[in-house]
Design an enzyme around this catalytic site. Sequence first.
Site, PDB file in Angstrom:
ATOM      1  N   ASN A  47       0.883  -1.421  -0.019  1.00 40.80           N
ATOM      2  CA  ASN A  47       0.098   0.078   0.026  1.00 40.80           C
ATOM      3  C   ASN A  47       0.840   1.169   0.135  1.00 40.80           C
ATOM      4  OD1 ASN A  47       0.626  -0.965   2.851  1.00 40.80           O
ATOM      5  ND2 ASN A  47      -1.126   0.152   3.551  1.00 40.80           N
ATOM      6  N   GLU A  49       0.210   5.016   0.566  1.00 39.90           N
ATOM      7  CA  GLU A  49      -0.436   6.331   1.215  1.00 39.90           C
ATOM      8  C   GLU A  49      -0.273   7.537   0.768  1.00 39.90           C
ATOM      9  OE1 GLU A  49      -1.104   5.531   5.411  1.00 39.90           O
ATOM     10  OE2 GLU A  49      -2.471   3.758   4.739  1.00 39.90           O
ATOM     11  N   CYS A  58      -3.992   0.495  -2.588  1.00 38.61           N
ATOM     12  CA  CYS A  58      -4.032  -0.732  -1.810  1.00 38.61           C
ATOM     13  C   CYS A  58      -2.764  -1.650  -2.474  1.00 38.61           C
ATOM     14  CB  CYS A  58      -5.163  -1.390  -2.032  1.00 38.61           C
ATOM     15  SG  CYS A  58      -6.530  -0.716  -1.085  1.00 38.61           S
ATOM     16  N   GLU A  60      -2.945  -4.836  -3.138  1.00 44.47           N
ATOM     17  CA  GLU A  60      -3.378  -5.766  -4.002  1.00 44.47           C
ATOM     18  C   GLU A  60      -3.334  -4.970  -5.623  1.00 44.47           C
ATOM     19  OE1 GLU A  60      -4.604  -4.937  -1.297  1.00 44.47           O
ATOM     20  OE2 GLU A  60      -6.235  -6.491  -0.501  1.00 44.47           O
ATOM     21  N   CYS A  89     -10.176  -5.397   0.292  1.00 43.60           N
ATOM     22  CA  CYS A  89     -11.288  -4.367   0.418  1.00 43.60           C
ATOM     23  C   CYS A  89     -12.008  -4.709  -1.037  1.00 43.60           C
ATOM     24  CB  CYS A  89     -10.645  -2.832   0.574  1.00 43.60           C
ATOM     25  SG  CYS A  89     -10.308  -2.169  -1.183  1.00 43.60           S
ATOM     26  N   CYS A  92     -10.721  -3.642  -4.158  1.00 43.21           N
ATOM     27  CA  CYS A  92      -9.590  -4.518  -4.733  1.00 43.21           C
ATOM     28  C   CYS A  92     -10.254  -5.872  -5.278  1.00 43.21           C
ATOM     29  CB  CYS A  92      -8.501  -4.944  -3.639  1.00 43.21           C
ATOM     30  SG  CYS A  92      -7.498  -3.654  -3.354  1.00 43.21           S
TER      31      CYS A  92
HETATM   32  N1  THU Z   1      -5.376  -1.570   2.210  1.00 40.15           N
HETATM   33  C1  THU Z   1      -4.877  -2.309   1.206  1.00 40.15           C
HETATM   34  O1  THU Z   1      -3.745  -2.326   0.888  1.00 40.15           O
HETATM   35  N2  THU Z   1      -5.522  -3.345   0.832  1.00 40.15           N
HETATM   36  C2  THU Z   1      -6.970  -3.819   1.402  1.00 40.15           C
HETATM   37  O2  THU Z   1      -7.381  -4.552   0.617  1.00 40.15           O
HETATM   38  C3  THU Z   1      -7.561  -2.927   2.439  1.00 40.15           C
HETATM   39  C4  THU Z   1      -6.640  -1.719   2.905  1.00 40.15           C
HETATM   40  C5  THU Z   1      -4.726  -0.542   2.795  1.00 40.15           C
HETATM   41  C6  THU Z   1      -5.265   1.016   2.410  1.00 40.15           C
HETATM   42  C7  THU Z   1      -4.705   1.707   3.340  1.00 40.15           C
HETATM   43  O3  THU Z   1      -3.203   2.273   2.970  1.00 40.15           O
HETATM   44  C8  THU Z   1      -4.662   1.078   4.676  1.00 40.15           C
HETATM   45  O4  THU Z   1      -4.798  -0.475   4.344  1.00 40.15           O
HETATM   46  C9  THU Z   1      -5.574   1.376   5.748  1.00 40.15           C
HETATM   47  O5  THU Z   1      -6.994   1.015   5.081  1.00 40.15           O
END
Ligand code: THU
Length: 136
Positions: A47, A49, A58, A60, A89, A92
């Site tokens: 991920n 940010e 994300c 994935e 999520c 994804c």
């Molecule tokens: N996140 C992912 O990388 N993948 C997911 O399927 C769920 C959430 C990340 C996004 C964000 O940087 C952090 O997790 C918190 O939501």
Amino acid sequence: MKSPEFDREKLVRQAIAAREKAYAPYSNYRVGAALLGKSGRIYTGCNVENAVYPLAICAERAAVAKAVSEGEREFVALAVTTENAGSPCGSCRQVMREFGEDIIVLISDAEGNYRETMVADLLPDSFSKKDLEEAE
Ligand code: THU
């Protein structure tokens, strides 16, 4: 249908390693992914940010974008690792579904304990390009 044979532990290990690269200074929730293409290549993602919070990418989807931009569009499995084996999520799930309902998904914690599912189970009755084609 028989599950494809591949080294599940290796894919999970790659997702754990990719998680080390996570850029998550705002949530501190680090995520790593490893996507196995039908070619045998593995594409990792983490991920990423942003100070503008909704722009977070994300793990994935980072892995899918890496693979597709390298020319791979057919996938066997994706491993995703978080501290507590968090589930992928909805966004994804839809992005994975674009490339197949039968992609295996391994959801692991930071120690490598994982459970196995697949895109069709994570996103039942999904919308896909077939819906667009049928409407034409
Ligand atoms: N996140 C992912 O990388 N993948 C997911 O399927 C769920 C959430 C990340 C996004 C964000 O940087 C952090 O997790 C918190 O939501």
